[in-house]
Motif scaffolding. Structure first.
Motif, PDB file in Angstrom:
ATOM      1  N   LYS A   1      18.089   9.489 -14.341  1.00 56.54           N
ATOM      2  CA  LYS A   1      18.182  10.314 -15.701  1.00 56.54           C
ATOM      3  C   LYS A   1      18.135   9.367 -16.685  1.00 56.54           C
ATOM      4  CE  LYS A   1      20.827  14.407 -14.166  1.00 56.54           C
ATOM      5  NZ  LYS A   1      22.066  14.986 -13.935  1.00 56.54           N
ATOM      6  N   GLU A   2      18.582   8.238 -16.882  1.00 56.32           N
ATOM      7  CA  GLU A   2      18.812   7.259 -17.978  1.00 56.32           C
ATOM      8  C   GLU A   2      17.124   6.841 -18.073  1.00 56.32           C
ATOM      9  OE1 GLU A   2      19.961   2.976 -18.980  1.00 56.32           O
ATOM     10  OE2 GLU A   2      21.718   4.275 -18.424  1.00 56.32           O
ATOM     11  N   LEU A   3      16.427   6.697 -16.826  1.00 57.58           N
ATOM     12  CA  LEU A   3      15.126   6.475 -17.078  1.00 57.58           C
ATOM     13  C   LEU A   3      13.980   7.561 -17.081  1.00 57.58           C
ATOM     14  CD1 LEU A   3      15.184   3.849 -14.187  1.00 57.58           C
ATOM     15  CD2 LEU A   3      14.899   3.334 -16.482  1.00 57.58           C
ATOM     16  N   GLY A   4      14.893   8.760 -17.150  1.00 57.04           N
ATOM     17  CA  GLY A   4      13.611   9.844 -17.291  1.00 57.04           C
ATOM     18  C   GLY A   4      13.013  10.483 -16.199  1.00 57.04           C
TER      19      GLY A   4
ATOM     20  N   LEU B   1      16.702   0.647  -9.056  1.00 58.05           N
ATOM     21  CA  LEU B   1      17.221   1.212 -10.521  1.00 58.05           C
ATOM     22  C   LEU B   1      17.939   0.244 -11.198  1.00 58.05           C
ATOM     23  CD1 LEU B   1      17.786   4.929  -9.152  1.00 58.05           C
ATOM     24  CD2 LEU B   1      16.073   4.300 -10.832  1.00 58.05           C
ATOM     25  N   LYS B   2      18.938  -0.172 -10.779  1.00 58.03           N
ATOM     26  CA  LYS B   2      19.691  -1.286 -11.373  1.00 58.03           C
ATOM     27  C   LYS B   2      19.073  -2.395 -12.248  1.00 58.03           C
ATOM     28  CE  LYS B   2      24.352  -2.163  -9.143  1.00 58.03           C
ATOM     29  NZ  LYS B   2      24.770  -3.089  -8.199  1.00 58.03           N
ATOM     30  N   GLY B   3      17.971  -2.780 -11.381  1.00 61.92           N
ATOM     31  CA  GLY B   3      17.130  -3.945 -11.867  1.00 61.92           C
ATOM     32  C   GLY B   3      16.393  -3.334 -13.234  1.00 61.92           C
ATOM     33  N   ARG B   4      15.780  -1.896 -13.314  1.00 66.59           N
ATOM     34  CA  ARG B   4      15.057  -1.522 -14.058  1.00 66.59           C
ATOM     35  C   ARG B   4      16.015  -0.691 -15.395  1.00 66.59           C
ATOM     36  NH1 ARG B   4      12.245   2.983 -11.317  1.00 66.59           N
ATOM     37  NH2 ARG B   4      11.616   3.591 -13.428  1.00 66.59           N
TER      38      ARG B   4
ATOM     39  N   THR C   1      25.976 -19.651  -2.693  1.00 62.78           N
ATOM     40  CA  THR C   1      26.389 -19.141  -3.991  1.00 62.78           C
ATOM     41  C   THR C   1      25.281 -18.747  -4.759  1.00 62.78           C
ATOM     42  OG1 THR C   1      25.731 -21.587  -4.593  1.00 62.78           O
ATOM     43  CG2 THR C   1      28.409 -20.999  -3.962  1.00 62.78           C
ATOM     44  N   ASP C   2      23.996 -18.937  -4.131  1.00 63.61           N
ATOM     45  CA  ASP C   2      22.702 -18.065  -4.933  1.00 63.61           C
ATOM     46  C   ASP C   2      22.668 -16.784  -4.664  1.00 63.61           C
ATOM     47  OD1 ASP C   2      22.115 -20.729  -5.504  1.00 63.61           O
ATOM     48  OD2 ASP C   2      20.678 -21.042  -3.767  1.00 63.61           O
ATOM     49  N   ALA C   3      23.357 -16.135  -3.576  1.00 66.04           N
ATOM     50  CA  ALA C   3      23.601 -14.635  -3.516  1.00 66.04           C
ATOM     51  C   ALA C   3      23.809 -13.855  -4.839  1.00 66.04           C
ATOM     52  CB  ALA C   3      24.229 -14.216  -2.197  1.00 66.04           C
ATOM     53  N   ALA C   4      22.971 -12.864  -5.020  1.00 72.86           N
ATOM     54  CA  ALA C   4      23.406 -12.078  -6.254  1.00 72.86           C
ATOM     55  C   ALA C   4      24.797 -11.184  -5.948  1.00 72.86           C
ATOM     56  CB  ALA C   4      22.382 -11.118  -6.553  1.00 72.86           C
ATOM     57  N   ALA C   5      25.539 -11.126  -6.940  1.00 76.25           N
ATOM     58  CA  ALA C   5      26.761 -10.456  -6.907  1.00 76.25           C
ATOM     59  C   ALA C   5      26.592  -8.813  -6.672  1.00 76.25           C
ATOM     60  CB  ALA C   5      27.744 -10.580  -8.081  1.00 76.25           C
ATOM     61  N   GLY C   6      27.254  -8.390  -5.636  1.00 73.39           N
ATOM     62  CA  GLY C   6      26.801  -6.769  -5.478  1.00 73.39           C
ATOM     63  C   GLY C   6      25.774  -6.537  -4.753  1.00 73.39           C
ATOM     64  N   GLU C   7      24.969  -7.574  -4.028  1.00 67.43           N
ATOM     65  CA  GLU C   7      23.971  -7.317  -3.141  1.00 67.43           C
ATOM     66  C   GLU C   7      24.696  -6.997  -1.937  1.00 67.43           C
ATOM     67  OE1 GLU C   7      20.557  -7.488  -3.524  1.00 67.43           O
ATOM     68  OE2 GLU C   7      20.994  -7.287  -5.649  1.00 67.43           O
TER      69      GLU C   7
ATOM     70  N   LYS D   1      21.609   6.769   3.489  1.00 70.36           N
ATOM     71  CA  LYS D   1      22.366   5.795   2.911  1.00 70.36           C
ATOM     72  C   LYS D   1      21.376   4.591   2.913  1.00 70.36           C
ATOM     73  CE  LYS D   1      26.765   6.960   5.179  1.00 70.36           C
ATOM     74  NZ  LYS D   1      27.724   6.706   6.181  1.00 70.36           N
ATOM     75  N   SER D   2      20.549   4.217   3.859  1.00 63.47           N
ATOM     76  CA  SER D   2      19.739   3.086   3.248  1.00 63.47           C
ATOM     77  C   SER D   2      18.639   3.212   2.285  1.00 63.47           C
ATOM     78  CB  SER D   2      18.964   2.668   4.607  1.00 63.47           C
ATOM     79  OG  SER D   2      19.552   2.312   5.670  1.00 63.47           O
ATOM     80  N   GLU D   3      18.150   4.425   2.183  1.00 57.81           N
ATOM     81  CA  GLU D   3      17.161   4.545   1.031  1.00 57.81           C
ATOM     82  C   GLU D   3      17.848   4.702  -0.105  1.00 57.81           C
ATOM     83  OE1 GLU D   3      13.997   8.069   2.513  1.00 57.81           O
ATOM     84  OE2 GLU D   3      16.356   8.497   2.788  1.00 57.81           O
ATOM     85  N   ALA D   4      19.006   5.285  -0.241  1.00 58.30           N
ATOM     86  CA  ALA D   4      20.026   5.153  -1.679  1.00 58.30           C
ATOM     87  C   ALA D   4      20.342   3.857  -1.906  1.00 58.30           C
ATOM     88  CB  ALA D   4      21.156   6.117  -1.262  1.00 58.30           C
ATOM     89  N   SER D   5      20.854   3.098  -0.969  1.00 57.21           N
ATOM     90  CA  SER D   5      21.188   1.682  -1.260  1.00 57.21           C
ATOM     91  C   SER D   5      19.864   0.936  -1.907  1.00 57.21           C
ATOM     92  CB  SER D   5      21.766   1.085  -0.073  1.00 57.21           C
ATOM     93  OG  SER D   5      22.118  -0.364  -0.477  1.00 57.21           O
ATOM     94  N   GLU D   6      18.766   1.126  -1.191  1.00 54.28           N
ATOM     95  CA  GLU D   6      17.483   0.564  -1.796  1.00 54.28           C
ATOM     96  C   GLU D   6      17.099   0.796  -3.323  1.00 54.28           C
ATOM     97  OE1 GLU D   6      14.808   1.166   1.417  1.00 54.28           O
ATOM     98  OE2 GLU D   6      15.611  -0.592   2.450  1.00 54.28           O
ATOM     99  N   ARG D   7      17.314   2.378  -3.309  1.00 58.42           N
ATOM    100  CA  ARG D   7      16.917   2.798  -4.760  1.00 58.42           C
ATOM    101  C   ARG D   7      17.965   2.374  -5.688  1.00 58.42           C
ATOM    102  NH1 ARG D   7      13.142   5.344  -7.447  1.00 58.42           N
ATOM    103  NH2 ARG D   7      13.732   7.053  -8.736  1.00 58.42           N
ATOM    104  N   ILE D   8      19.032   2.236  -5.378  1.00 57.12           N
ATOM    105  CA  ILE D   8      20.204   1.768  -6.428  1.00 57.12           C
ATOM    106  C   ILE D   8      19.692   0.349  -6.965  1.00 57.12           C
ATOM    107  CG2 ILE D   8      22.582   1.072  -6.546  1.00 57.12           C
ATOM    108  CD1 ILE D   8      23.298   3.477  -4.670  1.00 57.12           C
TER     109      ILE D   8
END
Length: 124
Positions: free
Chosen positions: A96-99, A118-121, A62-68, A108-115
């Motif tokens: 774009k939101e972060l400029g 970016l979600k955290g920021r 239950t400690d796992a973050a949703a969407g991970e 795919k792996s790079e994109a997942s890690e980047r997402i």
């Protein structure tokens, strides 16, 4: 034909050994559900059915973050393939939101890690 696709026991290759991708995903999923499963003892169709069963069970951790992601993106069998359009779109919106510059190509792996980063920021 669609009924055959949704019924693994009717697959032409269903009696073959599970794929490496199935075994890896099933091991990771079983671990997260606290299930003791030996993927190498199953057929392709049995592995697919077990994956579906486990995906519908409540997660033990239950400690796992949703969407991970269930599995570390670096271990994905398809991680080196080009990112999906959906992944690239998500990265583009948050960058774009972060400029920041939007990368032209990611795997795919790079994109997942980047997402995830970016979600955290962005708080998205």
């Amino acid at each position: 034909m669609s009924s055959q696709l949704s019924n693994p026991s009717q697959w032409t290759t269903g009696s073959e050994a599970p794929t490496d991708k199935q075994k890896s995903f099933l091991s990771t999923l079983a671990s997260s559900k606290n299930a003791d499963i030996d993927p190498s003892s199953l057929t392709k169709s049995e592995a697919s059915q077990k994956i579906d069963e486990l995906k519908h069970q409540e997660t033990v951790n239950t400690d796992a973050a949703a969407g991970e992601p269930i599995q570390d993106p670096k271990g994905w069998a398809t991680g080196d393939e080009p990112a999906t359009g959906k992944q690239m779109g998500y990265v583009a919106v948050m960058a774009k939101e972060l400029g920041e510059e939007v990368p032209e190509k990611l795997g795919k792996s790079e994109a997942s890690e980047r997402i995830g980063e970016l979600k955290g920021r962005t708080g998205m």
